[in-house]
Design an enzyme around this catalytic site. Sequence first.
Site, short mmCIF file in Angstrom:
data_model
loop_
_atom_site.label_atom_id
_atom_site.label_comp_id
_atom_site.label_asym_id
_atom_site.label_seq_id
_atom_site.Cartn_x
_atom_site.Cartn_y
_atom_site.Cartn_z
N CYS A 1 9.06 -26.54 -26.70
CA CYS A 1 7.73 -27.14 -26.90
C CYS A 1 7.59 -27.69 -28.32
O CYS A 1 6.99 -28.76 -28.52
CB CYS A 1 6.65 -26.09 -26.68
SG CYS A 1 6.63 -25.41 -25.03
C1 BEZ Z 1 10.29 -23.31 -24.84
O1 BEZ Z 1 9.40 -24.11 -25.04
O2 BEZ Z 1 11.27 -23.26 -25.57
C2 BEZ Z 1 10.24 -22.36 -23.69
C3 BEZ Z 1 9.02 -21.89 -23.25
C4 BEZ Z 1 8.99 -21.00 -22.20
C5 BEZ Z 1 10.17 -20.59 -21.59
C6 BEZ Z 1 11.39 -21.11 -22.03
C7 BEZ Z 1 11.43 -21.99 -23.10
#
Ligand code: BEZ
Length: 211
Positions: free
Chosen positions: A45
């Site tokens: 994200c």
């Molecule tokens: C991420 O944004 O890195 C992420 C968020 C939730 C689960 C796996 C990765």
Amino acid sequence: MAIQIGDTVPDFEQDSTEGRIRFHEWLGDSWGILFSHPKDFTPVCTTELGAVARLKPEFEKRNVKVIGLSVDPVSDHRAWAGDIKETQGVELNFPLIADADRTVSDKYGMIHPNADDTLTVRSVFIIGPDKKLKASLTYPASTGRNFDEILRLVDSLQLTAVHKVATPVNWKHGDDCIIVPSLSDEEADKLFPKGYKRIKPYLRVTPQPNL
Ligand code: BEZ
């Protein structure tokens, strides 16, 4: 029921990093992209938000307002914005909805309980100035989205909203387009003065009409 192409998207009022947002009013006459993130302070994200912030001038050129969302409070969003600046080298320059009570996530079906019953998946809703859904995408938490592809999709949606063309596989701005099959050859002759190649009666290729 899922929001489908052609539906008026749900309106809502929710807090964001830029204050309280009344969504339809905030959209005004612009196109809009509403996209969700599973969680604050997560690595994928963080890279996505940096990429969208860098692409903001491209969205603005196309009269598109972008707005992110995750199910965390504004205080977390603000602290995370500092990390985005530090790690991605760009300021968070668009609002991030703080949907801790899931008002928006529930209305838009952004939580897919068989994937995760508390976090949102990576949803993207592309909304026209008429507040109707023009396209949507859903990715799992483990896969970051390609926002260059989302820009390409906006280019196609905006072109095909005005001209009687469709865009072929892997089309990008400037490439030839396809004349919609519902148009007769006589109508096509009038509407496409640059001409077209008639490969099959249903496959007619013309230069991008708005260039
Ligand atoms: C991420 O944004 O890195 C992420 C968020 C939730 C689960 C796996 C990765």
